[in-house]
Design a protein around this motif. Structure first.
Motif: not given
Length: 667
Positions: A195-204, A273-286, A532-536
């Motif tokens: 919706k923001a970019a107005g572009t078509v994407f094809v997942a995978g 992203l091909d595989e989005p992440v799922e937010s948890r109570s604690v989200n680790q970046m190590l 986290v937002a679902g993008y590469q």
């Protein structure tokens, strides 16, 4: 409703005919009109008309619908196969008459012949309830085939599929900014609109690199959305002018989508992203790696307060109390200078952890994900002076990395590791590690960490790797820097954050200052926020190098245009960091300039041999002090910034070190 009207005969495998048939079937089954026209131009009655003309058929409701569907198909066969001894028009009439006469449906022809007598009609159900065939019982116990058509079950299934195409949102389970056009049975968007970019994407189907490499010769200068006609792309979805939005590439069979901002050579679009992440109570970046990952030679601590809700261990970002590991209760994320550090060194202070987590929270807030909605746990498990083979699975230090993951999970079961932030390579430069070997080991390390993390957290989402590209040693042993870029381009789970040549280095010409660690941490944080937002995450990425005459053209994927050759805020480097080799020898460069997403390098004379274009691998900018380092002046125009001690620092995407073999254009 026939769109492509190819005129191909029956049995055509052309995808355009398949599209026309599906479109026409939709009209035949669902239209309120009395007639429809098939792809060969023949006018036929709709199901609506057949229902009107034969209201008193002696079958139950299902059999009547089977007969009507069969009559429609029989009539098609009659007209399109005129060579048959019995016209299909007669067959269609016989189909309808059989339905009116109460003909039974049998499982096999033999069963039907046993249950009927001379002159009777019989229906035989096809395999998987897809078709129904009409036979006549002729003298001598001969079963004469009349015609066949889709069964009511099959027609209903097709109609159901068409309904799902009309209302794809009914299966969409997400809450993001993607408007689905097609989704799978789980509600995951297969084709959608940003919706923001107005572009078509094809997942995978289209990864970033493939999209960037789509041939202008195939699609035309205007991109896929400008394609009209019967070329190598079979259209599936077009706009009102016939321009292709979604199509099938003839030679590969791949589904492709219209990415106007790529094909028109604008700023690179956000790709999901091909595989989005799922937010948890604690989200680790190590963080993991060698001394830069743990804040060596930083000189001071500057992140002494937590502005959001981000956390670390009781033992601080290094989870260490000066004598032992301390994975105690979570506390607000701030930096410390506990000494000695886990690796025994005494000069560890500001790490990249605070810059990364806090920048990520700032950028996620702009995307509507508040600091309390996505709490980040940031820590670092690196060891100074270690090669990659001393950090990989099976090495003595690797269990300490796992300790940061299990330590977090012991404190909060609703926890997942989303990103492994990699800062390592200097010791492999010193050791002369082969670039291809390093790339293979780095790829395997990410796979091992993902597998082991899933064993601890039970997460289904992947562990993405965000790597920097070291500028140290780029002019003497570039294989490590090039391997980091290569892996980011070949592995969909690995992304490049930034090279380091524009980041402030410590007086030892190897490590970073406290500001440098927080600044480079922000680059990791921006990449993490996109995940986290679902993008590469994106970076300036070299796509191709070509040469015509004495002009070299290097094309890039650019996150934010315009490209800039910046000599004011990036250290002036010889030829802006570019070097062109002609049969291995340096070619004289007359000028370097920017043309949209391209850099133009005009040589003093046309090359005579194989041409290689290099960037950031040969010269170090004025005033920079990086051991055997390389630099350049090419950046994009990203407006992102991070505030450090009241001063804003830009987060331009700075061009990575690279080399490309140039293609000599002949026409």
């Amino acid at each position: 409703m026939t769109t492509y009207n190819t005129g191909n005969p029956l049995g055509s495998p052309d995808p355009r005919d398949l599209y026309d048939n599906a479109e026409n079937l939709d009209e035949a089954v669902n239209s309120d009109a009395e007639t429809w026209q098939d792809r060969l131009g023949v006018t036929r009655p709709t199901l609506k008309r057949l229902e009107r003309d034969f209201p008193n058929a002696g079958l139950d409701a299902d059999r009547a619908e089977d007969a009507r569907a069969g009559a429609e198909t029989a009539e098609q066969r009659a007209i399109t196969e005129a060579s048959r001894s019995e016209s299909a028009a007669d067959a269609a009439e016989q189909f309808a008459l059989a339905a009116q006469a109460g003909a039974e449906i049998y499982g096999t022809v033999n069963e039907g012949m046993s249950g009927t007598t001379d002159g009777d009609f019989l229906f035989v159900a096809g395999a998987d309830d897809q078709f129904i065939a009409l036979y006549r019982h002729d003298p001598g116990d001969v079963a004469t085939f009349i015609s066949a058509g889709p069964s009511v079950g099959y027609v209903r299934r097709v109609d159901s599929d068409l309904q799902e195409i009309r209302i794809p949102q009914s299966k969409y389970t997400g809450a993001g900014i993607l408007v689905p056009l097609f989704s799978d049975a789980s509600g995951r968007v297969l084709i959608g609109v940003d919706k923001a970019a107005g572009t078509v994407f094809v997942a995978g189907q289209i990864d970033a690199q493939s999209a960037k490499m789509l041939s202008r010769e195939v699609m035309g200068e205007g991109g896929m959305s400008g394609y009209i006609g019967a070329g190598p792309v079979y259209p599936v979805l077009t706009d009102a002018s016939g321009r292709v939005l979604i199509g099938v590439e003839r030679d590969s069979g791949n589904l492709i989508g219209a990415f106007p901002s790529i094909t028109s050579r604008g700023s690179a679009p956000d790709l999901p992203l091909d595989e989005p992440v799922e937010s948890r109570s604690v989200n680790q970046m190590l963080f993991y790696g060698q001394s830069l990952s743990v804040g060596a030679a930083a000189g001071s601590v500057i992140s002494a307060a937590q502005p959001y809700n981000n956390i670390t261990f009781q033992g601080g970002p290094r989870a260490w109390d000066g004598a032992d590991w301390d994975f105690g209760p979570f506390k607000p994320l701030v930096e410390d200078d506990v000494s000695p550090a886990p690796d025994g060194s005494t000069n560890r202070k500001e790490t990249p952890c605070s810059g990364a987590a806090n920048c990520a929270s700032s950028m996620l807030a702009l995307d509507g994900i508040g600091p309390t909605d996505h709490v980040i746990l940031s820590s670092t498990a690196g060891h100074g002076g270690y090669r990659i083979d001393q950090l990989e699975k099976g090495a003595a230090w690797y269990p300490n990395l796992m300790g940061h993951i299990s330590g977090a999970h012991n404190l909060e079961a609703d926890h997942a590791l989303h990103a492994l932030c990699w800062m390592q390579g200097e010791q492999d430069v010193v050791a002369g590690t082969d670039g291809a070997l390093y790339e293979s080991k780095l790829s395997q390390l990410r796979t091992d960490i993902e597998s082991d993390a899933r064993g601890i957290t039970a997460q289904m989402s992947p562990v993405y790797m965000i790597t920097y590209q070291l500028s140290y040693g780029a002019t003497t042993h570039p294989g490590i820097a090039l391997a980091q870029l290569s892996l980011a381009n070949s592995d969909p789970h690995v992304f490049l954050s930034t090279p380091t040549y524009h980041i402030p280095h410590a007086p030892d010409d190897v490590h970073l200052t406290a500001v440098g660690y927080k600044w480079i941490g922000a680059y990791f944080g921006r990449a993490y926020s996109r995940i986290v937002a679902g993008y590469q995450p994106q970076w300036i990425n070299p796509v191709s190098a070509t040469i015509r005459g004495s002009r070299v053209r290097v094309r890039f994927s650019v996150p934010v245009l315009p490209l800039v050759l910046d000599v004011d805020q990036l250290a002036l480097t010889t030829d802006f960091g570019f070097r062109v080799l002609d049969d291995g020898a340096g070619a004289a460069i007359d000028s370097v300039s920017v043309d949209g997403t391209d850099v133009l390098i005009d040589l003093a004379a046309p090359p005579v041999g194989a041409v290689v274009v290099r960037y950031g691998l040969d010269y170090l900018g004025a005033g920079l002090s990086i051991t055997n380092g390389g630099s350049g002046n090419l950046r994009d125009s990203s407006a992102d910034t991070i505030s450090i001690a009241g001063q804003d620092y830009p987060l331009w995407n700075v061009c990575p070190h690279f080399q490309l073999s140039a293609v000599i254009l002949g026409e």
